[in-house]
Motif scaffolding. Structure first.
Motif, mmCIF file in Angstrom:
data_model
loop_
_atom_site.group_PDB
_atom_site.id
_atom_site.type_symbol
_atom_site.label_atom_id
_atom_site.label_comp_id
_atom_site.label_asym_id
_atom_site.label_seq_id
_atom_site.Cartn_x
_atom_site.Cartn_y
_atom_site.Cartn_z
ATOM 1 N N THR A 76 -117.925 -39.670 -40.846
ATOM 2 C CA THR A 76 -118.776 -40.382 -41.800
ATOM 3 C C THR A 76 -119.915 -39.495 -42.295
ATOM 4 O O THR A 76 -120.220 -39.467 -43.494
ATOM 5 C CB THR A 76 -119.344 -41.661 -41.160
ATOM 6 N N PHE A 357 -121.038 -39.662 -49.155
ATOM 7 C CA PHE A 357 -121.155 -40.414 -47.907
ATOM 8 C C PHE A 357 -122.435 -41.235 -47.917
ATOM 9 O O PHE A 357 -123.413 -40.921 -48.612
ATOM 10 C CB PHE A 357 -121.138 -39.483 -46.698
ATOM 11 N N GLN A 359 -124.635 -44.130 -45.059
ATOM 12 C CA GLN A 359 -124.696 -44.881 -43.807
ATOM 13 C C GLN A 359 -126.013 -45.654 -43.770
ATOM 14 O O GLN A 359 -127.060 -45.120 -44.132
ATOM 15 C CB GLN A 359 -124.593 -43.937 -42.612
ATOM 16 N N LEU A 376 -119.677 -45.046 -44.549
ATOM 17 C CA LEU A 376 -118.411 -44.727 -45.201
ATOM 18 C C LEU A 376 -118.535 -43.376 -45.888
ATOM 19 O O LEU A 376 -119.567 -43.064 -46.494
ATOM 20 C CB LEU A 376 -118.025 -45.796 -46.229
ATOM 21 N N ARG A 377 -117.479 -42.608 -45.794
ATOM 22 C CA ARG A 377 -117.389 -41.325 -46.476
ATOM 23 C C ARG A 377 -116.033 -41.243 -47.172
ATOM 24 O O ARG A 377 -115.011 -41.651 -46.603
ATOM 25 C CB ARG A 377 -117.527 -40.171 -45.480
ATOM 26 N N LYS A 437 -117.377 -46.095 -40.439
ATOM 27 C CA LYS A 437 -117.995 -46.204 -39.130
ATOM 28 C C LYS A 437 -118.662 -47.566 -39.005
ATOM 29 O O LYS A 437 -119.308 -48.038 -39.940
ATOM 30 C CB LYS A 437 -119.043 -45.106 -38.930
ATOM 31 N N THR A 455 -114.812 -46.004 -35.176
ATOM 32 C CA THR A 455 -114.917 -44.952 -36.188
ATOM 33 C C THR A 455 -113.537 -44.371 -36.470
ATOM 34 O O THR A 455 -112.674 -44.318 -35.591
ATOM 35 C CB THR A 455 -115.848 -43.812 -35.723
#
Length: 732
Positions: A76, A357, A359, A376-377, A437, A455
């Motif tokens: 991530t 990405f 988070q 999220l990526r 994640k 993950t």
């Protein structure tokens, strides 16, 4: 004695980095997930700069501030090739620590080294550090055939770092590191896995590895009242040359050379919030470009031509004659004129990718201490290979054709042949990957917390260079048989019999082999589910960590023997579960005790290679147990002098080496110790590793047996024997 990334193996639970081969090889495994060749599964960052190729992972440490190992997928925030975890290394900042020192090292096996570093402030906000290093040893083993040492190493380099606090908002840091190394020999000894007996190191051709590597990074940080912006630019250049006696025997079968030149550039922009807010977040963009030019020639020597070309082709011709549809086929054998066959391979592999990405963490959900994180990526990656594999001279020889004439004596004909050999082309692959994640965490005061996370990670696909030698070998046999069958006809063929329908249309190699399918392997994916916690049980005196994990891995990339070398292929599905626990205690300010333990149970759930079904077998290179026990006691002698005693026990095993689980290293332990006399102007350290001289296998592998293709040859590299020495550090 942490001198390289390989030395942290086992100290961290469920981390295994076997020390074998050369600096080219850094095979890292965490929780049963890892990589021997090609794409790494464990990432490496140094001062936030990614090392994209694991050929660069093994370098000599100097001025290291911290080593952090993050376990489980880190995709991530860190992206590709961190699906097993990440090793994050930070060097000392010259703004935080100044001074100069010279370190001299001596040890058995003619080990000696020197390292010098200075770190100075030019102003309160601008500082620099410069260091230089050199280290050598004569290796720990001997090649019985050449009577020379095997595994000797020479390495040296230097590093510069500049840190500048421009003002209260801006901070810049630049670093550049160069290292050159030269290693002689690979200490691979023959091994009988039935008798579990190790033979001698005995091979005739050159085995060496030379590498030059330069890595630089530029980090820019902007500190705003509401956010922190960072830009990290990395560049790495690698130039290496490996020579390998690929059969590792005294016979002249075949050798391999691999020369790489790699340029890699990476850029990341990230914006994150300050810590302590109810919403904590980070987002950014990442891009990279990696260009690798590889020369990988294979030289078939006389024994190799006799066994791998002449004998294999004659065996295949004899097998063809057993086919009822070819009952009228004459007896055919071949002779090769070439004394050696040099197959040159030139491969260009440009790879580039981009990612976005984000988070976010929400703190104090309903109650104090409860938080949730979602990330999220998305990664896009394009890989291309331009390949040119060809023999520098044609394969020449003659076919000996014996025709049964019924009641008359058989007629013998010699038919010369000339076969040009080569495969050229280009292949490419594109992938888009999502790395999410999810985590929930509950903090109990400011001394303990528990968490649960899920993950996803992935490892890039790619191409196997060593497959081209196999394809050329198949081309030799198939083209030769096709040529012979084509010319065994009437009408101008000297009265030779006309071909049967089943042989006249025998297809050529190039029309029947999908090169892309033969050389490529797919990305690997996994989901990691984990629960755990950390606690400070006694204020500043007792710390504990524990975690339980389960990993569901699909298309796991496995290194396998295939023809003339090792390749990466996808295994289907594996499952891994286990635990990690650590305890650190400081009963007094003078005594530090620590214990770490890791357990991994990693097995194949689906894996059939077409010949064998490995379901429920253990995944190779995944130690079931890793254990580290250490204690250090410091005795003050006066206000400026201390005497420290350090004792360490490192254990690991059982380690299976093959998918068939027919070769393994049982659990073993190593005892290390040191005594350090530390003063204001000088330090003296006496150290020893593997003090009980434990015999163990550091690495095991199998390769093609040219004399009997049905049974591979087995080899091991034994672990280092007892080593000891002294380090003298002068500080000023």
């Amino acid at each position: 004695n942490i001198r390289s990334v390989k030395d942290i193996s086992t100290i961290v639970p469920n981390l295994f980095i076997p020390d074998y081969g050369s600096k080219l090889i850094s095979s890292a495994y965490i929780r049963g997930i890892g990589s021997r060749i090609n794409s790494p599964a464990v990432g490496l960052y140094v001062n936030n700069v990614p090392y994209l190729d694991k050929s660069a992972f093994d370098f000599d440490f100097i001025d290291i501030a911290s080593i952090e190992v993050l376990k489980g997928p880190q995709g991530t925030l860190y992206g590709r090739n961190t699906m097993a975890g990440l090793v994050n290394i930070k060097t000392l900042s010259p703004l935080e620590k100044q001074g100069s020192k010279i370190k001299l090292s001596f040890g058995n096996y003619n080990l000696w080294g020197v390292a010098a570093t200075t770190s100075q402030k030019l102003t309160d906000d601008f500082a620099f550090s410069i260091n230089a290093r050199y280290r050598q040893d004569d290796g720990y083993f001997k090649n019985e055939y050449t009577r020379q040492n095997s595994g000797s190493t020479r390495s040296g380099g230097g590093r510069v770092q500049l840190d500048w606090r421009v003002n209260r908002h801006w901070k810049l840091s630049f670093s550049g590191d160069y290292e050159g190394s030269d290693q002689q020999g690979y200490p691979y000894a023959g091994y009988d896995k039935t008798l579990k007996k190790t033979g001698s190191i005995s091979y005739n051709d050159e085995a060496s590895y030379r590498r030059d590597i330069f890595t630089s990074g530029l980090s820019v940080q902007y500190l705003h009242d509401r956010f922190i912006f960072t830009s990290t630019t990395g560049y790495q250049f690698l130039d290496d040359d490996m020579h390998l006696d690929q059969d590792f025997t005294p016979r002249a079968i075949f050798t391999l050379q691999q020369k790489q030149k790699m340029h890699a550039v990476s850029q990341e922009f990230a914006v994150k919030s300050h810590k302590g807010k109810r919403w904590e977040w980070v987002g950014g963009l990442f891009g990279f470009y990696q260009q690798t030019h590889t020369d990988g020639p294979v030289d078939f020597r006389q024994d190799g031509i006799d066994l791998l070309i002449t004998k294999q082709t004659n065996d295949q011709l004899a097998a063809l004659k057993q086919n009822p549809a070819l009952a009228g086929m004459p007896d055919i054998t071949i002779d090769i004129d070439n004394r050696n066959l040099y197959i040159d391979g030139i491969y260009k592999t440009p790879t580039y990718g981009a990612a976005a990405f984000g988070q976010a963490t929400l703190n104090r959900i309903f109650i104090d201490g409860l938080s949730a994180t979602v990330g999220l990526r998305i990664d896009y990656e394009h890989t291309r290979i331009y390949h040119h594999t060809h023999a520098t001279e044609d394969l020449t020889g003659r076919a000996n054709v014996t025709i049964n004439m019924g009641n008359r004596p058989p007629m013998s004909i010699q038919q010369p042949f000339i076969l040009p050999l080569g495969i050229d082309g280009k292949e490419s692959m594109n992938t888009i990957e999502l790395s999410p994640k999810f985590e929930v965490k509950y903090a109990i005061g400011n001394k303990s917390f528990v968490y649960a996370s899920a993950t996803r990670g992935y490892r890039s696909g790619g191409y196997n260079f060593q497959m081209f030698s196999n394809l050329i070998q198949s081309q030799i046999r198939s083209s030769m048989i096709s040529e012979l069958m084509k010319n065994m006809g009437g009408g101008g063929n000297g009265g030779r019999p006309a071909p049967s329908r089943s042989t006249a249309g025998m297809p050529a190699f190039e029309n029947t082999t999908d090169v892309n399918q033969a050389i490529s392997y797919k990305p690997e994916h996994s989901w990691n589910y984990e629960i755990g916690g950390r606690s400070q049980l006694i204020d500043h005196h007792l710390f504990a960590d524990i975690s339980l994990f389960y990993i569901d891995c699909h298309d796991q990339q496995i290194a396998a023997v295939s023809g003339y070398g090792r390749i990466t292929k996808n295994s289907g599905r594996t499952a891994s579960y286990g635990l990690e626990a650590s305890l650190r205690a400081t009963p007094t300010n003078r005594l530090l005790l620590s214990a770490t333990y890791g357990y991994t149970h990693a097995t194949f759930q689906e894996y059939n290679d077409g010949k064998n079904d490995y379901k429920n077998n253990f995944v190779p290179f995944a130690p079931a147990h890793t254990l580290a026990l250490s204690g250090a006691y410091t005795l003050p002698l006066d206000k400026e002098t201390d005497l420290t005693f350090d004792l360490q026990y490192l254990g690991r095993g059982k380690i299976y080496w093959t998918e068939a689980n027919d070769a393994a290293q049982n659990f073993y332990g190593l005892v290390n110790a040191s005594i350090i006399l530390s003063g204001k102007y000088a330090d003296l350290k006496l150290w020893g590793k593997n003090l009980l001289n434990q015999h163990y296998q550091a690495f095991y592998f199998e390769t093609m047996n040219a004399e009997n293709l049905s049974t591979p040859n087995s080899f091991v590299q034994c672990g280092r024997p007892i080593t000891f020495g002294a380090d003298i550090t002068i500080k000023f």
